[in-house]
Design a protein around this motif. Structure first.
Motif, short mmCIF file in Angstrom:
data_model
loop_
_atom_site.label_atom_id
_atom_site.label_comp_id
_atom_site.label_asym_id
_atom_site.label_seq_id
_atom_site.Cartn_x
_atom_site.Cartn_y
_atom_site.Cartn_z
N ASP A 1 39.20 34.15 38.56
CA ASP A 1 38.24 34.15 37.47
C ASP A 1 38.39 35.67 36.67
O ASP A 1 39.08 36.41 37.04
CB ASP A 1 36.63 33.93 37.96
CG ASP A 1 36.20 34.84 38.93
OD1 ASP A 1 36.80 36.08 39.06
OD2 ASP A 1 35.41 34.53 39.94
N GLU A 2 37.17 35.76 35.85
CA GLU A 2 37.52 37.03 35.18
C GLU A 2 37.03 38.39 35.58
O GLU A 2 36.93 39.32 35.15
CB GLU A 2 36.81 36.82 33.62
CG GLU A 2 37.85 35.72 33.16
CD GLU A 2 37.08 35.28 31.50
OE1 GLU A 2 36.04 35.93 31.19
OE2 GLU A 2 37.80 34.77 30.77
N THR A 3 36.72 38.20 36.91
CA THR A 3 36.59 39.35 37.82
C THR A 3 37.77 39.95 38.45
O THR A 3 37.78 40.78 39.15
CB THR A 3 35.56 39.46 38.87
OG1 THR A 3 35.93 38.30 39.86
CG2 THR A 3 34.08 38.59 38.15
N VAL A 4 38.67 39.15 38.26
CA VAL A 4 40.18 39.44 39.07
C VAL A 4 40.74 40.42 38.38
O VAL A 4 41.24 40.26 37.17
CB VAL A 4 40.73 38.20 39.38
CG1 VAL A 4 42.02 38.57 40.20
CG2 VAL A 4 40.03 37.17 40.34
N ALA A 5 41.26 41.39 38.92
CA ALA A 5 42.01 42.55 38.21
C ALA A 5 43.32 42.17 38.24
O ALA A 5 44.22 42.21 37.31
CB ALA A 5 41.77 43.91 38.82
N CYS A 6 43.87 41.63 39.50
CA CYS A 6 45.35 41.34 39.49
C CYS A 6 45.52 40.34 40.61
O CYS A 6 44.73 40.12 41.43
CB CYS A 6 46.08 42.67 39.88
SG CYS A 6 45.95 43.37 41.37
N VAL A 7 46.53 39.58 40.16
CA VAL A 7 46.98 38.44 40.94
C VAL A 7 48.27 39.17 41.74
O VAL A 7 49.16 39.20 41.08
CB VAL A 7 47.33 37.29 40.44
CG1 VAL A 7 48.04 36.17 41.18
CG2 VAL A 7 46.21 36.76 39.81
N ILE A 8 48.17 39.16 43.22
CA ILE A 8 49.69 39.64 43.63
C ILE A 8 50.47 38.55 44.38
O ILE A 8 49.72 37.59 45.12
CB ILE A 8 49.23 40.56 44.90
CG1 ILE A 8 48.26 41.78 44.16
CG2 ILE A 8 50.34 41.28 45.49
CD1 ILE A 8 47.99 42.80 45.06
N VAL A 9 51.81 38.36 44.27
CA VAL A 9 52.44 37.26 44.40
C VAL A 9 53.78 37.77 45.20
O VAL A 9 54.46 38.71 44.67
CB VAL A 9 53.01 36.44 43.26
CG1 VAL A 9 54.10 35.28 43.93
CG2 VAL A 9 51.74 35.73 42.40
N GLN A 10 53.87 37.79 46.45
CA GLN A 10 55.18 38.19 47.11
C GLN A 10 56.66 37.04 46.86
O GLN A 10 56.22 35.89 47.05
CB GLN A 10 55.09 38.36 48.47
CG GLN A 10 56.20 38.80 49.28
CD GLN A 10 56.00 39.18 50.58
OE1 GLN A 10 54.81 39.66 51.17
NE2 GLN A 10 56.87 38.81 51.57
N SER A 11 57.49 37.61 46.44
CA SER A 11 58.79 36.70 46.23
C SER A 11 60.04 37.42 46.81
O SER A 11 60.18 38.60 46.49
CB SER A 11 58.83 36.48 44.79
OG SER A 11 60.03 35.69 44.68
N PRO A 12 60.87 36.79 47.61
CA PRO A 12 60.53 35.64 48.49
C PRO A 12 59.05 36.00 49.19
O PRO A 12 58.92 37.19 49.40
CB PRO A 12 61.64 35.22 49.40
CG PRO A 12 62.66 36.03 48.67
CD PRO A 12 61.97 37.19 47.95
N ASP A 13 58.26 34.88 49.68
CA ASP A 13 57.23 35.20 50.49
C ASP A 13 57.47 35.54 51.99
O ASP A 13 58.73 35.46 52.23
CB ASP A 13 56.29 33.98 50.19
CG ASP A 13 56.77 32.80 50.80
OD1 ASP A 13 57.66 32.83 51.50
OD2 ASP A 13 56.04 31.88 50.79
#
Lengths: 125, 429, 532
Positions: free
Chosen positions: B190-202
């Motif tokens: 939601d709009e309280t989230v500063a960043c989404v962290i995605v690992q690739s490859p996980d």
């Protein structure tokens, strides 16, 4: 310029019309900082209390916070400083940082006029 | 003591010049109770041979990847390092130099950092990169801290299976703040989230789909951080250009595993976040003669100027590790880098085909780069232990009888055969 | 504007107006301007790329991709042969000054001899090619090495709890302050203790670290004497609470950044402890004490150790460092993880949350900068207890000798004896007008001209124009005397009025003064094809 006031921290305030004041830094501060490389400007609409940091001026080796001597809301910022930080040195007319709508103009009373500021500068080494 | 220059005459001459009777007089301000007085449990000095014997014996007790079929990865990889890399980083001029604060006599280090920053920017598809950070885990934490500064929001969302050590480090840092929640995959974006962290490859080896995450981030105005723990994957997978920050671990190029460090954190982002980037930056300029030169720049973000207002408390990078990376990348070149990535992938493909043929073993990845996760019919922890006893480093045991295996160019067909035979016999038990 | 404005005049970047563009050598620019051993090296991107790279790899078989992704697009990497790469980095190396070149009196940085046996040992396959997540039974030698290093650090600091994981000094500071924070949390006092006391002479990392830990910084002035006084400390401690109960701790470097031992330290530590605060000691200057004085015995609760300073792991042009922390028994349960412990059978293991439930958690991936642990232990064993004592004694003797020789030529603001480094300022080199000043910056650049790496300049910030000189123990009197002669020569030239030359140094280095304003106003942080 009777409408221009100064602080011991070398900020300058020029009363533009009624309750809007132009904020900048004095020639003494500009000289002390040397070549400016960046000015971090406040956002229009942001509110500050007297004494709050509202901008940062950076030279190569230092970053100095600029504090507002009056409380109020930022109504305009000097975008030119984004590309041309050194413009701050030309004059207050060219190199002002922000304009603030004051909420309490009696805060100005505590500030120095030009003569008092010049006298104050004499006391610094 | 071979490192000290001893001369009674000199010592006396110096004491005379200072005007004091003994060296102890120089410690006059130190309280009596704090002097050592022989109470330190440390042997007296030893010669080079004795020290070598002592430490070589310790090294000999470890099972090195040089001696075993080796399938462990999980953020730290066993790759070949060309001899030129180690020769260069042992040159006095690089090894024993300080941080390049005097650029007139440090252009070697500075030019190499500038090339390092260029390599990282090119590999990650980002505009700019810093001069490196401690390691991948701290780089990811710095990314979250930067996203908080940029968005003026506090929460962080971990979107897929991220390296547990990275998550632990992030969590420890965020515990310093009362107003930050580290959210997981099932929590709200939601709009309280500063960043989404995605690992690739996980963590389990699956490449992530960045387009989908970019769209989700845009919907709420969060930054997208892509974490890469195996930087060689960027030689085969497309560049994560969708990300606002790409960070992670670059140990795979030029650095040995060295039991977890020193490694090489990297950090790349968009030009528009220039003044929010943590760590050192090297920039181009000219000297008084107009010659192109390089210098550490934008120092005003850093702690020695901003003190309590700094963007980070970091004051070092991993200089020599960044140099090792830069030399290795330069040797690899465009074709070599891609070829090495391809060789890793093909070794992993052969491994997958071989293990899939073992009864009861399932390969969980449809897609992978050089690391895959196996589902075993027996506890993977025991398998790892027993295979180690038989001289095979099998991989990392994960919950639910999973085994995470990395397959680099160091793995031979013979190693795969040994792995499969050992695993098969243990499963049959 | 900040109150430190007057300092800025001195730290002000040097103007570029005296730029002299004509080269003393005439003729066309050939070979990029390389002359004799002075190389002008192009970036790798600026040369002709070859068809094949500097490595020979087997040809891939062309198996179908199983990445679920398109093939990587062009990266834009340069491609040249192995000898071209080697020559590139060797030529670049010739532009660097290093400790192996000569004297490196960089205060607060402890640039000492880096023994090569340490490099050799860190590269043994049994250390270099082991993985941090291997079965512990297969890495007992590595764990024993860390265990021994922990033990010796505990012995040398008189602080029994040691965690090796922090990756550098600043990271050690963070680990140390988070340990303190965690202890207050466990005592239920985190909500009330929000202030950290820091002297104005501290490294900038100290306040930056305190803020990252969620603390407010209260600065203690030390300008008068260069030391922290009991009175100034107590004024800060009791400022907002008569019992100092809102103070979490203090961060003090001892010896301090002016090179002086804090003579009131025991009384200060007692007052702090009575108020329930913890004493974090920045270990940057441990080289003055190692083997001779133990910080745990003068009241320290937490201290980080810069292995790359005191224990000589190479600085590497800016890292990797390593910053283990040592703490009292009371703080030991809160240390970051992992910590190496020994079980009842004598086997070593990495203790994590399970056996250390009070821990503050992990601060770095894996076990830390293990390669640096190997080098530090080798260095420690080479010196032994006897040799390390001699290290600190020689370091302190050398610094005092320099001070004794320079005190008539340079302003010495605070009385000695100093510890392992001495501080002077450029006050005596001031001119009648500002243009006439020979500043600390000018003196530093003159040292470059005369073949030295300069001392630390404009740090600490307590006074304008400071110079911090740290000779370390590995230098001979002969080396110090040559340096002293150069420093005296500079001072005498200034006295004689030959000032202008100092605004133009260095002349003979690979580069003259750099335009740092240009670099910061229009940052160019990478090579790109459009600038070529």
């Amino acid at each position: 310029m009777a409408d221009t006031k100064y602080t011991k921290d070398h900020e300058v305030v020029h009363i533009e019309d009624g309750n809007v004041a132009v904020l900048g830094i004095t020639a003494y501060a500009q000289d002390a900082l040397g070549d400016l490389v960046f000015v971090e400007l406040p956002e229009v609409g942001a509110s500050f209390e007297k004494g709050d940091e509202f901008a940062v001026v950076e030279s190569v080796k230092t970053a100095a916070e600029v504090y507002t001597p009056v409380s109020g809301e930022i109504v305009e910022i000097n975008d030119r400083l984004n590309d041309e930080p050194e413009a701050i040195k030309i004059s207050l007319e060219e190199g002002w940082i922000a304009k603030i709508r004051m909420t309490d103009d009696s805060e100005l009373d505590a500030l120095m006029d030009e003569a008092a500021y010049n006298e104050y500068l004499e006391t610094l080494d | 003591m071979r490192y000290l220059s001893r001369s009674k005459t000199d010592r006396q001459a110096m004491l005379d010049a200072i005007g004091c009777g003994s060296v102890d007089d120089l410690f006059a301000d130190v309280p009596k109770q704090a002097f050592v007085d022989g109470k330190v449990d440390l042997p007296d000095h030893a010669g080079e041979l004795e020290v070598e014997r002592d430490l070589t014996a310790l090294a000999g007790q470890n099972m090195s990847a040089a001696d075993a079929p080796f399938f462990l990865g999980a953020g730290c990889y066993h790759h070949h390092i060309p001899s030129t890399v180690d020769y260069i980083i042992q040159r006095s001029e690089y090894l024993t130099a300080y941080t390049p604060y005097q650029p007139e006599i440090a252009q070697g280090t500075l030019t190499a950092i500038f090339e390092f920053q260029t390599y990282i920017a090119l590999l990650t598809g980002q505009d700019i990169a810093n001069a490196s950070l401690y390691d991948g885990a701290t780089a990811m934490t710095e990314a979250a801290l930067m996203a908080q500064r940029v968005t003026k929001r506090r929460n962080v969302l971990l979107a897929n299976d991220i390296h547990p050590e990275y998550v632990d480090v992030l969590t420890s840092y965020m515990k310093n703040y009362d107003d930050v929640t580290v959210r997981g995959q099932d929590d709200a974006l939601d709009e309280t989230v500063a960043c989404v962290i995605v690992q690739s490859p996980d963590f389990f080896g699956c490449p992530a789909k960045h387009d989908a995450w970019r769209k989700k981030c845009d919907e709420v105005g969060a930054l997208l951080v892509v974490v890469v723990t195996e930087i060689l994957s960027l030689g085969l997978l497309s560049a994560p250009v969708q990300a606002d920050i790409v960070c992670g671990e670059a140990q795979s190029i030029g650095l040995p595993m060295s039991f977890g460090g020193p490694h090489l954190g990297f950090f790349a982002t968009s030009q528009k976040y220039l003044r929010q980037i943590p760590g050192r930056l090297c920039g181009e300029t000219v000297d008084q003669d107009g010659k192109r030169s390089f210098v550490l720049t934008l120092n005003t973000r850093e702690q020695h100027i901003r003190r309590e207002k700094a963007t980070s408390n970091i004051c070092t990078n991993q200089g020599l590790c960044a140099l090792a990376f830069t030399v290795h990348m330069s040797l690899l070149g465009e074709d070599g880098f891609k070829q090495l990535a391809r060789l890793n992938h093909e070794a992993a493909c052969r491994f997958v085909d071989a293990v899939a043929a073992i009864d009861g073993v399932e390969v969980l990845n449809e897609h992978f780069f050089n690391e895959v996760t196996l589902q075993l019919p027996v506890p993977s922890k025991d398998i790892v232990k027993e295979m180690a006893a038989q001289g095979v480093i099998a991989g990392l045991a994960a919950d639910g009888n999973k085994l995470v295996c990395a397959v680099t160019e160091m793995v031979t067909d013979r190693d795969i055969e040994v792995f499969c035979n050992t695993l098969q016999s243990l499963i049959k038990g | 504007m900040g109150a430190e404005l007057h300092m800025m005049q001195d730290a002000k970047d040097n103007q570029m107006e005296d730029s002299q563009t004509e080269d003393s050598q005439t003729g066309p620019v050939l070979n990029n301007g390389t002359r004799a051993l002075r190389y002008e090296e192009q970036l790798l991107w600026e040369r002709e790329f070859h068809d094949t790279p500097g490595v020979d790899l087997p040809e891939p078989q062309g198996m179908p991709l199983r990445t679920g992704d398109a093939l990587r697009e062009d990266v834009g990497l340069p491609q040249v042969s192995e000898p071209e790469v080697l020559r590139h980095f060797v030529r670049l190396s010739t532009l660097n000054y290093s400790i192996d070149h000569g004297f490196f009196p960089l205060g607060s940085c402890t640039m000492k001899h880096n023994p090569r046996v340490n490099e050799k040992l860190a590269r043994l396959p049994g250390f270099a090619h082991i993985h941090p997540m291997q079965e512990e039974s297969t890495v007992q030698g590595a764990l024993e090495l860390m265990y021994r290093l922990q033990h010796y650090l505990a012995e040398l600091t008189a602080l029994p709890g040691v965690c090796l994981t922090p990756a550098a000094g600043a990271h050690g500071e963070l680990a140390g302050m988070m340990t303190i924070r965690r202890a207050h949390e466990a005592a239920g006092e985190n909500e009330t203790r929000k202030i950290v006391l820091i002297p104005d002479s501290a490294h900038g990392t100290n306040p930056a670290t305190a803020v990252i830990c969620g603390y407010k910084v209260r600065t203690i002035p030390t300008k008068e004497t260069g030391r922290l006084t009991q009175a100034a400390f107590e004024e800060a401690l009791y400022k907002t609470d008569p019992d100092g109960k809102d103070v979490a701790g203090m961060m003090v470097t001892n010896p301090n950044t002016c090179g002086l031992f804090e003579s009131d330290i025991v009384g200060i530590a007692d007052a702090l402890h009575a108020a329930g605060g913890y004493f974090y000691c920045d270990g940057a200057n441990f080289n003055a004490l190692v083997g001779k004085v133990r910080p745990g015995d003068f009241g320290v609760d937490v201290m980080h150790i810069n292995l790359h300073k005191t224990f000589s792991t190479p600085h590497g042009g800016g890292g990797p460092g390593s910053g283990p922390i040592c703490v009292t028994e009371a703080l030991e349960p809160y240390l970051p993880i992992p910590v190496v412990e020994q079980d009842i059978n004598g086997a070593y293991f990495l203790a994590r949350e399970k056996s250390r439930p009070e821990t503050l958690g992990k601060l770095r991936g894996f076990v830390g900068q293990f390669g640096m642990h190997v080098r530090a232990l080798a260095y420690m064993l080479s010196h032994g207890a006897d040799g390390l004592k001699e290290v600190s004694e020689n370091a302190v003797l050398n610094a005092n000798y320099i001070l004794s020789q320079l005190k008539d030529d340079y302003h010495v603001p605070y009385d000695g004896p100093c510890m392992h480094e001495c501080m002077v300022t450029d006050k005596l080199q001031k001119g009648e007008t500002k243009d006439d000043d020979v500043t600390t910056l000018d003196i530093a650049k003159a040292l470059v001209e005369y073949g030295y790496h300069p001392m630390t300049t404009y740090f600490p910030l307590v006074l304008p124009g400071t110079m911090l000189i740290e000779p370390t123990e590995t230098e001979t009197k002969g080396t110090l005397d040559k340096f002293i002669t150069v420093m005296m020569h500079i001072a005498s030239e200034v006295r004689a009025g030959n000032r202008d030359q100092f605004h133009h140094y260095p002349q003979s280095a690979p580069r003259r003064r750099l335009d740092e304003v240009k670099a910061a106003r229009h940052p160019v942080l990478r090579w790109s094809s459009d600038q070529a």
